[in-house]
Design an enzyme around this catalytic site. Structure first.
Site, short mmCIF file in Angstrom:
data_model
loop_
_atom_site.label_atom_id
_atom_site.label_comp_id
_atom_site.label_asym_id
_atom_site.label_seq_id
_atom_site.Cartn_x
_atom_site.Cartn_y
_atom_site.Cartn_z
N ARG A 81 30.36 47.36 40.07
CA ARG A 81 31.80 47.16 39.91
C ARG A 81 32.24 47.84 38.62
NH1 ARG A 81 35.01 42.65 37.58
NH2 ARG A 81 37.11 43.11 38.34
N HIS A 125 42.16 47.17 34.56
CA HIS A 125 41.44 46.27 33.65
C HIS A 125 42.05 46.47 32.26
CE1 HIS A 125 37.39 44.04 33.19
NE2 HIS A 125 37.95 43.99 32.00
N GLU A 170 41.55 39.93 35.99
CA GLU A 170 41.94 38.89 35.03
C GLU A 170 43.36 39.07 34.51
OE1 GLU A 170 38.91 38.55 32.02
OE2 GLU A 170 37.39 37.97 33.45
N ASN A 295 35.99 35.55 38.54
CA ASN A 295 35.31 35.76 37.26
C ASN A 295 35.14 34.39 36.62
OD1 ASN A 295 35.86 38.37 37.98
ND2 ASN A 295 36.91 38.92 36.08
N TYR A 297 33.13 32.14 33.52
CA TYR A 297 32.27 32.08 32.33
C TYR A 297 32.07 30.65 31.82
CZ TYR A 297 32.59 37.13 32.02
OH TYR A 297 32.47 38.46 32.30
N GLU A 355 32.56 38.59 38.08
CA GLU A 355 32.02 38.58 36.71
C GLU A 355 31.41 37.23 36.42
OE1 GLU A 355 34.54 39.63 33.40
OE2 GLU A 355 35.47 41.29 34.49
O1 IFM Z 1 34.15 41.78 28.59
C1 IFM Z 1 35.00 40.89 29.24
C2 IFM Z 1 35.63 41.56 30.43
O2 IFM Z 1 36.33 42.71 30.09
C3 IFM Z 1 36.59 40.63 31.13
N1 IFM Z 1 35.99 39.34 31.39
C4 IFM Z 1 35.27 38.71 30.33
C5 IFM Z 1 34.27 39.66 29.71
C6 IFM Z 1 33.46 38.97 28.61
O3 IFM Z 1 34.30 38.42 27.66
#
Ligand code: IFM
Length: 445
Positions: A81, A125, A170, A295, A297, A355
């Site tokens: 990606r 992005h 995002e 995405n 985290y 992500e």
């Molecule tokens: O590096 C970033 C990415 O550009 C967008 N999502 C989170 C990642 C890590 O912070």
């Protein structure tokens, strides 16, 4: 080395891969007719990035394309990606198309296909052409039309070889980090502007998705970021605080895309801060999508705060108690909670983890090698959540670890290492970390 668990539930056709974005890796900001982006302007403004660095060179991926393609092949990824830099394709944002920019992405796509790796491009992005920013950027509705035209120009060149398109990556970050907190380009601090920007990002997503359908016949969707919020106690007011934070963060994007319009409770909360828009925009935004990129985290933990009665949210964010990476708490169940919600509540039927990854403080040995057992544990824990929800019937069809190699982490500069490969900033040598070996083993060839 960490033992490998049983990941057979993620065998093909499930797609395993890694992701990157243009500004974070390409460099070559003045090569082959690329125009300036808002990130070029932002990172060259003193005080905007942690270490004073910029992405002018980044990983020099633009000039090391073949080496990076070979690295991806070595990693045995099924898919890659990446994002396309709008100012490389349309340097002024609107108007003439830079064929050399398209040539680069054509070499990338063809190089992937030649190595049996599926290309997954994202059209935006965060690197808006700077020329559009001087016309109001995402606060100007005309930017949505410019995005639509750019999307079509890319799809006309690559559409016969790309099996899936992501529109925005995002959009929350672009809107709220860029216009509420001001820590991302273009660096504005005005909540009403953030809502206006969010509306235009959503509108441009819908417009581009519809326009792309006239050029390609492949799945199209956005890649949204999810930071699910949990209440810090079982008090009603804290439960409601978490609902507000969820409405602010992901509901604001996922609800209108799912055809539900903006979350009512948040519209009431924002009151006069709400942008005025044409009601038909909501139909455009709700254009059917065939895939939703997720995405993920971390989660957030909130409690109510006195005074959060309307306007900009005033919640209290609690310290999160679990183990942390360099910058985030690790909470794998947040991924499965999100995936279940998206399928069972919203009805999305094709989910891709676009992500997921972690940064750690790392010191390479003299050869450039990093033993990142912590990252392997992080990836495994999240893959296990994917396996769990797949068994419950949630249609998750891919997982892209963030990121191929250490790269330019926006306002954090080069201070955070998210890569599965180490990238030496002086020599540009790429060295697979233990996690890259781990991913490679998941697809024995
Ligand atoms: O590096 C970033 C990415 O550009 C967008 N999502 C989170 C990642 C890590 O912070």
């Amino acid at each position: 080395m960490t033992q490998d668990a049983d990941f057979s539930a993620l065998a093909p056709p499930f797609k395993l891969g890694v992701g990157t974005s243009a500004y974070q890796i390409e460099g070559a900001v003045n090569q082959d007719g690329r125009g300036k982006s808002i990130w070029d302007v932002f990172t060259h403004t003193p005080g905007k990035t942690k270490d004073g660095t910029n992405g002018d060179v980044a990983c020099d991926h633009y000039n090391r394309l073949n080496e990076d393609l070979d690295l991806l092949q070595w990693m045995h990824v099924d898919g890659y990606r990446f994002s396309i830099s709008w100012p490389r394709i349309v340097p002024e944002g609107v108007g003439s198309v830079n064929e050399k920019g398209l040539d680069f992405y054509e070499r990338l796509v063809d190089g992937l296909l030649a190595r049996d790796i599926t290309p997954y491009p994202t059209l935006y992005h965060w690197d808006l052409p700077a020329a559009l920013e001087s016309e109001g950027g995402w606060l100007n509705r005309a930017t949505c039309h410019a995005f639509e035209q750019y999307a079509v120009a890319v799809a006309r060149r690559l559409g016969d070889r790309v099996p899936m398109w992501f529109t925005h990556n995002e959009p929350w970050c672009q809107a709220f980090l860029g216009y509420e907190h001001g820590i991302f380009a273009p660096g504005v601090q005005n909540f009403a502007d953030a809502l206006q920007c969010a509306h235009h990002l959503l509108l441009s997503h819908g417009m581009a998705a519809t326009a792309l359908r006239s050029v390609v016949n492949t799945p199209i969707g956005p890649a949204l970021n999810f930071t699910p919020s949990y209440p810090g106690s079982d008090k009603e007011e804290d439960i409601e605080a978490a609902q507000r934070q969820n409405g602010y963060f992901q509901g604001w994007f996922v609800d209108p895309i799912a055809g539900r319009g903006y979350p009512e409770h948040m519209v009431r909360h924002y009151g006069k801060l709400m942008p005025s828009f044409r009601s038909a925009d909501l139909d455009v935004i709700a254009a059917p999508i065939d895939v939703l990129g997720v995405n993920y985290y971390e989660r957030s933990l909130v409690v109510n705060k006195e005074g959060d009665e309307g306007g900009v949210l005033q919640l209290e964010h609690l310290q999160r108690p679990l183990a942390h990476t360099a910058d985030r708490e690790m909470y794998p169940p947040g991924l499965s909670d999100t995936l279940r919600d998206l399928h069972f509540n919203y009805g999305f039927n094709n989910l891709m983890i676009t992500e997921n990854g972690a940064a750690f403080e790392e010191t390479p040995d003299e050869t450039g090698y990093v033993d990142d057992a912590g990252r392997i544990d992080f990836i495994k824990a999240h893959l296990n959540e994917v396996i769990k929800v797949k068994a419950e019937g949630v249609p998750v069809n891919g997982y892209f670890a963030w990121t191929l190699m250490d790269n330019y982490e926006w306002n954090e500069g080069y201070s955070l290492c998210y890569g599965l490969c180490h990238m030496n900033k002086q020599t540009f040598k790429r060295t697979p970390k233990t996690s890259a070996h781990f991913l490679r083993r998941l697809r024995a060839k």
